[in-house]
Motif scaffolding. Structure first.
Motif, PDB file in Angstrom:
ATOM      1  N   PRO A 158      56.850 128.534  43.756  1.00  0.00           N
ATOM      2  CA  PRO A 158      57.568 129.037  44.936  1.00  0.00           C
ATOM      3  C   PRO A 158      58.734 128.169  45.378  1.00  0.00           C
ATOM      4  N   GLU A 159      58.735 126.895  45.019  1.00  0.00           N
ATOM      5  CA  GLU A 159      59.818 125.992  45.462  1.00  0.00           C
ATOM      6  C   GLU A 159      60.866 125.792  44.375  1.00  0.00           C
ATOM      7  N   TRP A 160      60.847 126.623  43.315  1.00  0.00           N
ATOM      8  CA  TRP A 160      61.659 126.374  42.129  1.00  0.00           C
ATOM      9  C   TRP A 160      63.129 126.102  42.454  1.00  0.00           C
ATOM     10  N   ASP A 235      54.906 117.620  51.421  1.00  0.00           N
ATOM     11  CA  ASP A 235      54.013 118.299  52.371  1.00  0.00           C
ATOM     12  C   ASP A 235      54.476 119.733  52.631  1.00  0.00           C
ATOM     13  N   THR A 236      55.796 119.929  52.715  1.00  0.00           N
ATOM     14  CA  THR A 236      56.341 121.273  52.908  1.00  0.00           C
ATOM     15  C   THR A 236      55.959 122.176  51.741  1.00  0.00           C
ATOM     16  N   TYR A 237      56.037 121.652  50.540  1.00  0.00           N
ATOM     17  CA  TYR A 237      55.703 122.447  49.360  1.00  0.00           C
ATOM     18  C   TYR A 237      54.204 122.753  49.297  1.00  0.00           C
ATOM     19  N   ILE A 238      53.399 121.816  49.715  1.00  0.00           N
ATOM     20  CA  ILE A 238      51.951 122.066  49.732  1.00  0.00           C
ATOM     21  C   ILE A 238      51.624 123.176  50.725  1.00  0.00           C
ATOM     22  N   ALA A 240      53.624 125.509  51.608  1.00  0.00           N
ATOM     23  CA  ALA A 240      54.143 126.742  51.009  1.00  0.00           C
ATOM     24  C   ALA A 240      53.142 127.313  50.012  1.00  0.00           C
ATOM     25  N   TYR A 241      52.579 126.457  49.179  1.00  0.00           N
ATOM     26  CA  TYR A 241      51.569 126.915  48.218  1.00  0.00           C
ATOM     27  C   TYR A 241      50.393 127.564  48.932  1.00  0.00           C
ATOM     28  N   ASN A 242      49.868 126.876  49.905  1.00  0.00           N
ATOM     29  CA  ASN A 242      48.677 127.387  50.578  1.00  0.00           C
ATOM     30  C   ASN A 242      48.964 128.681  51.331  1.00  0.00           C
ATOM     31  N   ASN A 243      50.165 128.832  51.838  1.00  0.00           N
ATOM     32  CA  ASN A 243      50.524 130.094  52.479  1.00  0.00           C
ATOM     33  C   ASN A 243      50.710 131.203  51.442  1.00  0.00           C
ATOM     34  N   CYS A 244      51.280 130.872  50.294  1.00  0.00           N
ATOM     35  CA  CYS A 244      51.427 131.870  49.229  1.00  0.00           C
ATOM     36  C   CYS A 244      50.063 132.389  48.770  1.00  0.00           C
ATOM     37  N   LEU A 245      49.053 131.517  48.796  1.00  0.00           N
ATOM     38  CA  LEU A 245      47.722 131.863  48.293  1.00  0.00           C
ATOM     39  C   LEU A 245      46.772 132.298  49.405  1.00  0.00           C
ATOM     40  N   LYS A 246      47.272 132.405  50.610  1.00  0.00           N
ATOM     41  CA  LYS A 246      46.442 132.782  51.751  1.00  0.00           C
ATOM     42  C   LYS A 246      45.853 134.181  51.548  1.00  0.00           C
ATOM     43  N   ASN A 247      44.563 134.295  51.853  1.00  0.00           N
ATOM     44  CA  ASN A 247      43.834 135.568  51.772  1.00  0.00           C
ATOM     45  C   ASN A 247      43.738 136.126  50.351  1.00  0.00           C
ATOM     46  N   ARG A 248      43.896 135.273  49.348  1.00  0.00           N
ATOM     47  CA  ARG A 248      43.714 135.769  47.981  1.00  0.00           C
ATOM     48  C   ARG A 248      42.250 136.104  47.750  1.00  0.00           C
ATOM     49  N   LYS A 280      46.938 114.355  47.336  1.00  0.00           N
ATOM     50  CA  LYS A 280      47.453 115.611  47.887  1.00  0.00           C
ATOM     51  C   LYS A 280      47.322 116.747  46.894  1.00  0.00           C
ATOM     52  N   LEU A 281      47.607 116.457  45.627  1.00  0.00           N
ATOM     53  CA  LEU A 281      47.535 117.485  44.587  1.00  0.00           C
ATOM     54  C   LEU A 281      46.143 118.076  44.490  1.00  0.00           C
ATOM     55  N   PHE A 282      45.139 117.222  44.397  1.00  0.00           N
ATOM     56  CA  PHE A 282      43.778 117.686  44.149  1.00  0.00           C
ATOM     57  C   PHE A 282      43.034 118.124  45.405  1.00  0.00           C
ATOM     58  N   LYS A 283      43.346 117.504  46.521  1.00  0.00           N
ATOM     59  CA  LYS A 283      42.556 117.770  47.725  1.00  0.00           C
ATOM     60  C   LYS A 283      43.206 118.720  48.719  1.00  0.00           C
ATOM     61  N   GLU A 284      44.529 118.902  48.635  1.00  0.00           N
ATOM     62  CA  GLU A 284      45.208 119.697  49.656  1.00  0.00           C
ATOM     63  C   GLU A 284      45.741 121.040  49.168  1.00  0.00           C
ATOM     64  N   ILE A 285      45.989 121.185  47.881  1.00  0.00           N
ATOM     65  CA  ILE A 285      46.512 122.456  47.375  1.00  0.00           C
ATOM     66  C   ILE A 285      45.339 123.349  46.996  1.00  0.00           C
TER      67      ILE A 285
END
Length: 399
Positions: A158-160, A235-238, A240-248, A280-285
């Motif tokens: 998403p941040e490409w 942190d902004t990108y993380i 963004a990821y979690n919002n992109c995957l929200k309610n999957r 952050k990679l393993f625990k927050e995304i």
């Protein structure tokens, strides 16, 4: 997380990243399309033929997570931003619009890529048509009903374009800040994931070399010199990821692939272990598994894997797609067990057997991040993928 327990089916013990070597006939037909010498329908016939062949190859070597090899794309990140309303194709690109601290940008500028193109946001972003659903449906038509649940769709990060364009990523009279920009991108990804799920897709992989760039000292230094807060941006990108995957959906497996570049002649763009971003990679995304480059020392040690939570999997990219030389099975098995020991020593501690159950194996990247591919021919690619399954059986048996 959408699931509290580890999901390993998919991913499978023997995995591949997604892109595969395109046959010459397909490359020639795509050039004919670009030159106006054939129709899209004529290209589709050749694509289908090539995909049938590559699917059969995946079956024969024992790879169960089937992809179309990205044969319908030019670049691995095609699909989202070229189909998103509000994005504009730009070519040539004014040099100042590329951020020199991004490792691949710096590399391309050294190569004097004057014909570089890109996509820039020019108005509010909106998904008005599907990104990858047609590719999934087309692959369904070329596979058996029993294989449909195993189809894997690779997706752009998403941040490409945001990272490489910095302050030029969007007009300030369109979005006031990054949060607003990524909110609309997240809405688009959410809709795409729901439509993929409705079509039957249960396995997606987001390809993101940009996150690995945050491990590179060269980018961190360049950002600091330009006054960019790299910690805040990560942190902004993380978010963004979690919002992109929200309610999957809970049974939609989501993987995240990180590498350091895989361009022509095996060219990479950055170096540096995962240590800087591991927590952050393993625990927050909020993804289920990580496909990590680990074929050369430039990716660092396995030590960052001690931060891998018990409910997530890691797919170790121990086999190179850059060169045809085959790795040694015994060495690969040893490395897998070394990784398991480090995971077991993490917090919370777990048995080596449990840690081993969190691991799968794959090549470190695809065989053709761009249509031209690398210095690995089709026979060598087959041998590499067969090595993946042979190694997996040596470690885990036939499961």
């Amino acid at each position: 997380m959408s699931a509290s327990t580890l999901k390993l089916n998919p991913p499978f013990r023997a995995e591949h990243i997604g892109s595969l070597k395109r046959p010459l006939k397909l490359l020639q037909k795509r050039k004919e399309l670009d030159d106006g010498k054939c129709t899209v329908e004529e290209l589709r016939v050749v694509e289908d033929e090539a995909i049938r062949t590559i699917v059969q190859m995946q079956r024969e070597v024992g790879i169960k997570s089937i992809t179309d090899g990205e044969f319908r794309r030019h670049m691995f990140y095609d699909g989202v931003f070229d189909n998103l309303e509000g994005m504009k194709h730009v070519q040539p690109v004014p040099p100042e619009m590329f951020m020199d601290y991004v490792p691949d940008v710096a590399a391309f500028k050294k190569l004097d890529f004057k014909g570089a193109d890109t996509y820039i946001c020019v108005s509010k972003l909106k998904r008005t048509k599907p990104f990858y659903v047609p590719q999934y449906e087309a692959l369904k038509a070329l596979t058996t009903p029993e294989e449909h649940k195993n189809i894997k769709i690779t997706m752009a990060a998403p941040e490409w374009f945001h990272l490489r364009h910095g302050e030029y990523a969007y007009p300030k009279d369109v979005y006031n800040n990054d949060e607003e920009y990524f909110a609309d991108i997240a809405t688009a990804y959410q809709a795409e994931i729901q439509d993929l799920y409705a079509a039957g897709c249960r396995n997606i992989q987001i390809d993101d070399p940009l996150l690995a760039y945050f491990c590179a000292e060269s980018m961190i230094k360049g950002m600091e010199e330009r006054g960019v807060d790299h910690e805040a941006l990560l942190d902004t990108y993380i978010r963004a990821y979690n919002n992109c995957l929200k309610n999957r959906p809970a049974d939609m497996n989501v993987g995240l692939h990180l590498c350091r570049g895989n361009f022509r002649n095996g060219m990479h763009f950055s170096e540096g272990g995962y240590d800087r971003i591991a927590i952050k990679l393993f625990k927050e995304i909020n993804v289920d598994c990580y496909y990590l480059e680990y074929d050369t020392p430039r990716a660092g040690t396995f030590e960052p894997l001690k931060h891998l939570p018990p409910n997530k999997a890691v797919v170790l990219g121990l086999i190179s797609t850059k060169f045809p030389t085959l790795e040694d099975v015994d060495d690969l098995v040893k490395r897998i067990h070394n990784a398991a020991n480090i995971i077991a020593s993490g917090e919370p501690k777990r048995s080596v057997e449990a840690a081993l159950n969190q691991i799968c194996i794959s090549p470190q990247c695809g065989f053709a991040s761009h249509s031209e591919g690398n210095l690995v021919d089709e026979d060598a690619m087959r041998a590499k993928l067969a090595l993946v399954t042979r190694t997996a059986k040596a470690v885990w048996g036939d499961n």
